[in-house]
Design a protein around this motif. Sequence first.
Motif, PDB file in Angstrom:
ATOM      1  N   LEU A  39       0.824  -1.206   0.000  1.00  0.00           N
ATOM      2  CA  LEU A  39       0.000   0.000   0.000  1.00  0.00           C
ATOM      3  C   LEU A  39       0.861   1.260   0.000  1.00  0.00           C
ATOM      4  O   LEU A  39       0.633   2.174  -0.769  1.00  0.00           O
ATOM      5  N   SER A  40       1.881   1.306   0.847  1.00  0.00           N
ATOM      6  CA  SER A  40       2.682   2.523   0.935  1.00  0.00           C
ATOM      7  C   SER A  40       3.535   2.743  -0.311  1.00  0.00           C
ATOM      8  O   SER A  40       3.919   3.857  -0.610  1.00  0.00           O
ATOM      9  N   LEU A  41       3.839   1.687  -1.053  1.00  0.00           N
ATOM     10  CA  LEU A  41       4.607   1.852  -2.280  1.00  0.00           C
ATOM     11  C   LEU A  41       3.792   2.548  -3.371  1.00  0.00           C
ATOM     12  O   LEU A  41       4.338   3.220  -4.224  1.00  0.00           O
ATOM     13  N   PHE A  42       2.472   2.376  -3.350  1.00  0.00           N
ATOM     14  CA  PHE A  42       1.650   2.923  -4.412  1.00  0.00           C
ATOM     15  C   PHE A  42       0.788   4.110  -3.992  1.00  0.00           C
ATOM     16  O   PHE A  42       0.172   4.737  -4.829  1.00  0.00           O
ATOM     17  N   SER A  43       0.732   4.437  -2.725  1.00  0.00           N
ATOM     18  CA  SER A  43       0.033   5.637  -2.271  1.00  0.00           C
ATOM     19  C   SER A  43       0.960   6.826  -2.464  1.00  0.00           C
ATOM     20  O   SER A  43       2.164   6.694  -2.341  1.00  0.00           O
ATOM     21  N   LYS A  44       0.394   7.970  -2.735  1.00  0.00           N
ATOM     22  CA  LYS A  44       1.202   9.171  -2.911  1.00  0.00           C
ATOM     23  C   LYS A  44       0.678  10.261  -2.007  1.00  0.00           C
ATOM     24  O   LYS A  44      -0.518  10.490  -1.914  1.00  0.00           O
ATOM     25  N   ARG A  45       1.596  10.932  -1.357  1.00  0.00           N
ATOM     26  CA  ARG A  45       1.235  12.027  -0.465  1.00  0.00           C
ATOM     27  C   ARG A  45       0.772  13.230  -1.276  1.00  0.00           C
ATOM     28  O   ARG A  45       1.332  13.534  -2.309  1.00  0.00           O
TER      29      ARG A  45
END
Length: 113
Positions: free
Chosen positions: A6-12
Amino acid sequence: MRRSFLSLFSKRVTIPRLSPTHTQARIVRFEVASNVEVSAYDSVMVLECSPDFVTEAFRDKPDDMMRMSVDTQEEGIIRDLNAHDGQWLDCGEEIGWGGDGGGVGGGLGGGSF
């Protein structure tokens, strides 16, 4: 340290630096709601920029603060938008997350809109 899928593909979604001298902004209003799909170049928010956005020589008054419309660079869904009650925020400060709409993330441009 291992990052989750999830964190690899989520963007801030962050306050963008709109000029080399720009350091802070506050959110005047969002043009979209959280969890709504956006397309590339959709207007997402209006920022009031700190006076250092434009060098003093180019301002009408020393304390001039410009308002800027901020657009997306990519399509996706913007999640968890937070205007921080109109407080001044540093450029790069997180105000939400972007994803591809599939529930796993990806989509809205690297560090900011």
